[in-house]
Design a protein around this motif. Structure first.
Motif, PDB file in Angstrom:
ATOM      1  N   GLU A  99       0.837  -1.208   0.000  1.00  0.00           N
ATOM      2  CA  GLU A  99       0.000   0.000   0.000  1.00  0.00           C
ATOM      3  C   GLU A  99       0.869   1.254   0.000  1.00  0.00           C
ATOM      4  O   GLU A  99       0.593   2.211  -0.725  1.00  0.00           O
ATOM      5  N   LEU A 100       1.912   1.266   0.802  1.00  0.00           N
ATOM      6  CA  LEU A 100       2.830   2.411   0.816  1.00  0.00           C
ATOM      7  C   LEU A 100       3.498   2.569  -0.552  1.00  0.00           C
ATOM      8  O   LEU A 100       3.600   3.689  -1.072  1.00  0.00           O
ATOM      9  N   GLN A 101       3.929   1.477  -1.158  1.00  0.00           N
ATOM     10  CA  GLN A 101       4.515   1.538  -2.492  1.00  0.00           C
ATOM     11  C   GLN A 101       3.522   2.125  -3.498  1.00  0.00           C
ATOM     12  O   GLN A 101       3.905   2.947  -4.328  1.00  0.00           O
ATOM     13  N   ARG A 102       2.281   1.687  -3.408  1.00  0.00           N
ATOM     14  CA  ARG A 102       1.256   2.205  -4.302  1.00  0.00           C
ATOM     15  C   ARG A 102       1.087   3.701  -4.139  1.00  0.00           C
ATOM     16  O   ARG A 102       1.049   4.455  -5.101  1.00  0.00           O
ATOM     17  N   ARG A 103       1.020   4.162  -2.878  1.00  0.00           N
ATOM     18  CA  ARG A 103       0.846   5.606  -2.610  1.00  0.00           C
ATOM     19  C   ARG A 103       2.031   6.428  -3.117  1.00  0.00           C
ATOM     20  O   ARG A 103       1.868   7.564  -3.504  1.00  0.00           O
TER      21      ARG A 103
END
Length: 142
Positions: free
Chosen positions: A134-138
Motif C-alpha cells: 500500500e505504501l509503495q502504491r501511494r
C-alpha cells in the motif's frame, strides 16, 4: 535526462536452462518478435512493473543474508525480483534444482531468499507485506 533500467543482459552458457529459470521460477514470458529463431538470443519480459536499482554499501551488507557472500569480484551485482510469495518461489527453486544461497528470512517489510541462476548470477527473490504494498502504491512505486 530521465532514464530507467530497460534490459539486463545475461551471458549464458546454457540458454534453454537459463530461460527456464526466469520463465518457470519468476514468471517472465518469451517475446517472440525479439527472440532469435536460432535460439541463441531470447528476450524475456515481465508484465508486472518497471525495475529498480538498489545501491548497497559493501561495509554494511554482512548482516543481510542474501548479500553477505556475494564476491566483490563479481561486481557485487545482485538482481532483485519481487514475487507474490517468497516461500512458494523458494519451493519452486528447490524443485527446479537451482542453487539456493539462503533460506527464506523475514526482512522486516517482507520475506526474502537468495538463489543463483544457472549461470551463477546472484538473485534475491522477495515479497512484501500488504501494508508495504500500500505504501509503495501511494508513492507510485507499484
Amino acid at each position: 535526462m530521465l532514464s530507467h533500467l530497460d534490459a539486463v543482459t545475461i551471458i549464458a552458457g546454457d540458454v534453454e536452462r537459463t530461460k527456464a529459470f526466469y520463465t518457470d521460477l519468476l514468471g517472465f514470458s518469451v517475446v517472440p518478435p525479439f527472440t532469435s529463431p536460432e535460439g541463441d538470443f531470447v528476450w524475456l519480459r515481465s508484465e508486472e512493473r518497471g525495475s529498480s536499482i538498489i545501491v548497497q554499501d559493501v561495509a554494511t551488507r554482512a548482516d543481510k543474508p542474501t548479500q553477505a557472500d556475494i564476491p566483490v569480484a563479481s561486481g557485487g551485482l545482485m538482481l532483485g525480483f519481487a514475487v507474490d510469495d517468497a516461500e512458494a518461489a523458494h519451493r519452486t527453486a528447490l524443485e527446479g534444482g537451482y542453487e539456493i544461497r539462503t533460506p527464506v528470512v523475514d526482512m522486516g517489510f517482507g520475506r526474502t531468499f537468495g538463489v543463483k541462476d544457472p549461470e551463477g548470477n546472484y538473485l534475491q527473490l522477495f515479497d512484501v507485506y500488504p501494508q508495504v504494498k500500500e505504501l509503495q502504491r501511494r508513492l507510485g512505486l507499484g
